[in-house]
Motif scaffolding. Structure first.
Motif, PDB file in Angstrom:
ATOM      1  N   VAL A 110       0.834  -1.204   0.000  1.00  0.00           N
ATOM      2  CA  VAL A 110       0.000   0.000   0.000  1.00  0.00           C
ATOM      3  C   VAL A 110       0.867   1.251   0.000  1.00  0.00           C
ATOM      4  CG1 VAL A 110      -1.829   1.278   1.189  1.00  0.00           C
ATOM      5  CG2 VAL A 110      -1.790  -1.217   1.274  1.00  0.00           C
ATOM      6  N   HIS A 111       0.454   2.240  -0.761  1.00  0.00           N
ATOM      7  CA  HIS A 111       1.122   3.536  -0.832  1.00  0.00           C
ATOM      8  C   HIS A 111       0.187   4.600  -0.270  1.00  0.00           C
ATOM      9  CE1 HIS A 111       3.100   7.079  -2.374  1.00  0.00           C
ATOM     10  NE2 HIS A 111       2.155   7.315  -3.262  1.00  0.00           N
ATOM     11  N   TRP A 112       0.719   5.506   0.545  1.00  0.00           N
ATOM     12  CA  TRP A 112      -0.054   6.600   1.132  1.00  0.00           C
ATOM     13  C   TRP A 112       0.186   7.817   0.246  1.00  0.00           C
ATOM     14  CZ3 TRP A 112      -2.518   3.540   4.269  1.00  0.00           C
ATOM     15  CH2 TRP A 112      -1.837   2.425   4.736  1.00  0.00           C
ATOM     16  N   HIS A 113      -0.682   8.000  -0.703  1.00  0.00           N
ATOM     17  CA  HIS A 113      -0.468   8.961  -1.788  1.00  0.00           C
ATOM     18  C   HIS A 113      -0.510  10.395  -1.259  1.00  0.00           C
ATOM     19  CE1 HIS A 113      -1.122  10.253  -6.138  1.00  0.00           C
ATOM     20  NE2 HIS A 113      -1.251  11.357  -5.413  1.00  0.00           N
ATOM     21  N   GLY A 114       0.610  11.094  -1.445  1.00  0.00           N
ATOM     22  CA  GLY A 114       0.704  12.488  -1.013  1.00  0.00           C
ATOM     23  C   GLY A 114       1.413  12.659   0.315  1.00  0.00           C
ATOM     24  N   LEU A 115       1.546  11.577   1.085  1.00  0.00           N
ATOM     25  CA  LEU A 115       2.203  11.702   2.386  1.00  0.00           C
ATOM     26  C   LEU A 115       3.716  11.643   2.243  1.00  0.00           C
ATOM     27  CD1 LEU A 115       0.201   9.652   5.039  1.00  0.00           C
ATOM     28  CD2 LEU A 115      -0.100  12.012   4.271  1.00  0.00           C
ATOM     29  N   PHE A 442       1.188  13.767 -13.930  1.00  0.00           N
ATOM     30  CA  PHE A 442       2.566  13.502 -13.487  1.00  0.00           C
ATOM     31  C   PHE A 442       2.621  13.604 -11.965  1.00  0.00           C
ATOM     32  CE2 PHE A 442       6.890  14.968 -12.507  1.00  0.00           C
ATOM     33  CZ  PHE A 442       7.671  14.089 -13.241  1.00  0.00           C
ATOM     34  N   HIS A 443       3.050  12.521 -11.317  1.00  0.00           N
ATOM     35  CA  HIS A 443       2.996  12.428  -9.848  1.00  0.00           C
ATOM     36  C   HIS A 443       4.385  12.163  -9.271  1.00  0.00           C
ATOM     37  CE1 HIS A 443       1.973  11.208  -5.823  1.00  0.00           C
ATOM     38  NE2 HIS A 443       2.181   9.934  -6.045  1.00  0.00           N
ATOM     39  N   VAL A 444       4.702  12.833  -8.168  1.00  0.00           N
ATOM     40  CA  VAL A 444       5.970  12.621  -7.475  1.00  0.00           C
ATOM     41  C   VAL A 444       5.682  12.169  -6.044  1.00  0.00           C
ATOM     42  CG1 VAL A 444       8.196  13.639  -6.830  1.00  0.00           C
ATOM     43  CG2 VAL A 444       6.973  14.506  -8.841  1.00  0.00           C
ATOM     44  N   HIS A 445       6.351  11.107  -5.607  1.00  0.00           N
ATOM     45  CA  HIS A 445       6.173  10.603  -4.243  1.00  0.00           C
ATOM     46  C   HIS A 445       6.897  11.458  -3.206  1.00  0.00           C
ATOM     47  CE1 HIS A 445       4.774   6.168  -4.720  1.00  0.00           C
ATOM     48  NE2 HIS A 445       4.356   6.870  -5.757  1.00  0.00           N
ATOM     49  N   GLY A 446       6.366  11.414  -1.992  1.00  0.00           N
ATOM     50  CA  GLY A 446       7.094  11.925  -0.832  1.00  0.00           C
ATOM     51  C   GLY A 446       7.193  13.436  -0.729  1.00  0.00           C
TER      52      GLY A 446
HETATM   53 CU    CU Z   1       2.019   8.690  -4.609  1.00  0.00          CU
END
Ligand code: CU
Ligand code: C2O
Ligand code: CU
Length: 523
Positions: A110-115, A442-446
């Motif tokens: 699981v990924h916590w999108h935006g955190l 376009f999305h960047v993690h973290g």
């Molecule tokens: Cu994400």
């Protein structure tokens, strides 16, 4: 207290079993850290189930369910009659532990999108755990108040797992936001927008259009809000905060209220805007969030207001859609025939998403503050920040990021960044040699970034009812919609946590097909 202890006992027991089953396959970081003392301790399980979506047969879905082992019971809120996961509610500053149990028949994570969380808690696909196993997340909530979300991230399977129902909202609260007295409690609503295609037996069909679905991304022909078709809400004549999330695999929405009420946006992916923004339309790309205020205090009881997606030209987001190539709407779109995927209801179609019934008269004194963030840190371009240009293009049957596609552990020299350093990434949608071009979220993690600039060639024309009318680039974002021909300039301050993180297109079929890359944050 007793009940909590009992639940805690069960949780530990279950974890013991899962750990035993996986034995040496679990690296240390997946075990509970004894020194980590969580304020909130949750179990989140992903498992097959079924639910009533359409009239007739129940629909088999995959879903998240949760249990609070420690912390406020309100840390988890179930959305009634929905396959969506519980809303996770946490406060900035809380230490959170989430024990993810994978009861799916395949690997997941699981990924916590935006955190902004440490590498081990970010859900990178190389951390995926086998069916029957558990993965323990431990992190402190350092994000601003806002609407975030969670979903699976196993490589090659994200699109299918999200499509089958695995997604949920994660709300962060903090003191800054609480001081504003925005609508809360029963006036704080979530609205997760998704599209799905069903077969004649009410079962979800995925990628039945094959190659073309993969290239365009999945487009369903039925619109669901919070897991329900033709969703309705009965509300009072007061103001509501509606947390909108586009959790669709690839569809872009140009949201509007059908009675001319403006979309009043107060918050973007990464929390409150400096001031509210009022406009007729709000374009929401896959994975983007926007919180809007719907003030019904001047509405007449008995009236209805529809949340719709306004029409726009599909060629604004997908240049060869429906125009030959064998895909698109040309392939038909009759439901009950195995689903036609890509073209049944093209991007840009006029859509009904949800109906609000103005049901009760109440006195309302709500006034939306003119400024939301008192003294937000001013964003200034840092002229010395290194600039990196990333082309989005299509070659040899593949969508690419900066000319490359995903390799599980690979990091190129230009994908190394120092912790907390600021870079400018210039993302240019140049398209393919054959003229294929699509809008890519376009999305960047973290991290949450700022969109400094959006530009396009001077000769590019814009249709009359453009999807651009609803674009909101303001505020903190983790996803930006890069339309064909556009170049967006992002100012990104990277996470404080060293490790391997991802950036990718959030059309899930593009991500699964490798339109994704790692970047490494060094200490
Ligand atoms: Cu994400
Ligand atoms: Cu919501 Cu890596 O994604
Ligand atoms: Cu894409």
């Amino acid at each position: 207290m007793n009940r909590r202890d009992a639940l805690f006992g069960i949780g530990i027991g279950a974890f013991g079993l899962a750990a035993a089953r996986l034995s040496s396959a679990i690296p240390d970081r997946r075990l509970l850290t004894s020194s980590f003392d969580p304020d909130v301790d949750l179990v989140l399980t992903a498992a097959p189930g079924d639910t009533q979506i359409l009239a007739g047969a129940r629909t088999r879905v995959w879903r998240f369910t949760g249990t609070v082992l420690k912390g406020p019971a309100s840390s988890l809120q179930v959305i009634p009659d929905s396959f969506l996961g519980p809303v996770i509610r946490v406060r900035k500053g809380q230490r959170v532990r989430i024990r993810f149990r994978n009861d799916l028949p395949e690997p997941s994570i699981v990924h916590w999108h935006g955190l902004d969380v440490p590498e081990a808690a970010d859900g990178h696909p190389h951390l995926a755990v086998a069916s029957g196993a558990e993965y323990v997340y431990e992190f402190e909530v350092i994000n601003r108040a806002g609407t975030y979300w969670y979903h699976p991230h196993p490589h090659g399977r994200t699109g299918s797992q999200v499509y089958q129902g695995l997604a949920g909202i994660l709300v962060v609260t903090d003191d800054e936001e609480a001081a504003l007295s925005l609508p809360g409690g029963a006036e704080d609503l979530v609205c997760v927008v998704q599209d799905r295609t069903f077969d004649a037996n009410n079962q979800l069909t995925y990628l039945s259009g094959g190659m073309m679905d993969r290239m365009h991304g999945l487009l369903g022909d039925r619109m669901l809000v919070n897991g329900r078709e033709r969703s309705t809400l009965s509300l009072s004549t007061r103001a509501y905060r509606i947390r909108l999330l586009n959790a669709s695999n690839s569809r872009v929405y140009k949201l509007m209220w059908d009675d001319g009420t403006p979309m009043t946006v107060i918050s973007a992916d990464g929390g409150l805007l400096d001031q509210p923004l009022s406009q007729p339309y709000l374009t929401l790309a896959p994975s983007q969030r926007a919180d809007v205020i719907l003030d019904l205090s001047k509405h007449t009881v008995g009236k209805t207001v529809q949340l719709r997606s306004a029409p726009f030209s599909s060629s604004e987001v997908s240049i060869d859609e429906g125009a030959g190539m064998g895909g698109g709407r040309g392939m038909g779109g009759m439901r009950g025939m195995g689903g036609m995927g890509a073209g049944a209801v093209p991007n840009g179609a006029s859509l009904l998403l949800m109906t609000v019934n103005v049901a009760r008269k109440v006195a309302s004194t709500f006034r939306l503050p003119a400024r939301l963030v008192s003294a937000g840190p001013a964003v200034r371009a840092e002229p010395s920040a290194p600039v990196r240009r990333i082309a989005l293009d299509f070659r040899a049957g593949q969508w690419l990021l900066g000319g490359r596609s995903f390799e599980m552990m690979e990091v190129a020299p230009d994908e190394m960044v120092r912790a907390e350093s600021t870079h400018i990434w210039e993302v240019a949608n140049v398209g393919g040699m054959m003229g294929q071009q699509m809008a890519h979220p376009f999305h960047v993690h973290g991290t949450q970034f700022r969109v400094m600039k959006r530009s396009r060639p001077a000769n590019a024309d814009t249709p009359e009812r453009s999807v651009r009318e609803g674009l909101v680039d303001d505020g903190w974002r983790d996803t930006v919609l890069v339309l064909p021909h556009d170049t967006v300039q992002l100012q990104i301050r990277f996470t404080r946590y060293p490790g391997l993180f991802l950036y990718h297109c959030h059309i899930l079929e593009h991500e699964d097909a490798g339109m994704m890359r790692n970047f490494r944050v060094t200490a």
